[in-house]
Design an enzyme around this catalytic site. Sequence first.
Site, PDB file in Angstrom:
ATOM      1  N   THR A  34       0.840  -1.193   0.000  1.00  0.00           N
ATOM      2  CA  THR A  34       0.000   0.000   0.000  1.00  0.00           C
ATOM      3  C   THR A  34       0.872   1.239   0.000  1.00  0.00           C
ATOM      4  OG1 THR A  34      -0.113   0.264   2.409  1.00  0.00           O
ATOM      5  CG2 THR A  34      -1.759  -1.168   1.384  1.00  0.00           C
ATOM      6  N   CYS A  40       3.974  12.548  -5.758  1.00  0.00           N
ATOM      7  CA  CYS A  40       4.885  11.414  -5.933  1.00  0.00           C
ATOM      8  C   CYS A  40       4.282  10.422  -6.922  1.00  0.00           C
ATOM      9  CB  CYS A  40       5.111  10.707  -4.613  1.00  0.00           C
ATOM     10  SG  CYS A  40       5.956  11.693  -3.369  1.00  0.00           S
ATOM     11  N   HIS A  57       8.122   4.105  -4.573  1.00  0.00           N
ATOM     12  CA  HIS A  57       7.434   5.368  -4.292  1.00  0.00           C
ATOM     13  C   HIS A  57       8.516   6.448  -4.288  1.00  0.00           C
ATOM     14  CE1 HIS A  57       4.490   7.626  -1.390  1.00  0.00           C
ATOM     15  NE2 HIS A  57       5.201   8.481  -2.105  1.00  0.00           N
TER      16      HIS A  57
END
Length: 182
Positions: A34, A40, A57
Amino acid sequence: MFENQERIDRGIFNVIHVVQGSQFVSDEPNTVLTTILGSCVATCITDPVRGVGGMNHFLLPEGSPDERQQMRYGSHAMELLINGLLKMGARKDRMEAKLFGGAMMHDGLGKIGPANMEFAQKFLVNEGIRCVAKSLGGTDARRIRYVPTTGQARQMIVRSSEVLVSRSSVGKSNDDDGITIF
């Protein structure tokens, strides 16, 4: 129930939150990745034949060679994700990617979101990795759940501390907790 486990669709899954500047690769069928994104970008890549996948990420497309800051940058995050998948037996010619994020959260951030989107898309093209789905741009944050072994992704749009379900999705989940978009 353990701290990093939760019930999802009548089963117990190991939920890993991929924070800014990090990445995670897994071939465990009970793992769910998750993250929450604004400007981003998260790249989710799977090799569906091998049953391995991962997510990164990143905050900015490219930047300083300072080793402590490298994970903030897409150029480094993408290499680590792909290399992690290859080490677990994935093949580049079978990899499928999904891209999320790159929003213009507010004017004060300049064009960080669009720059991240452009970088991620070009990187995949240059590496010969097929992008099978994307949800990029806009002005809202996104909450992403990704099953790395299957490539299944779920996105929730986040606005003003309120979670709204996007109506432009391909399919709706049965649990009204979000939507399965691809």
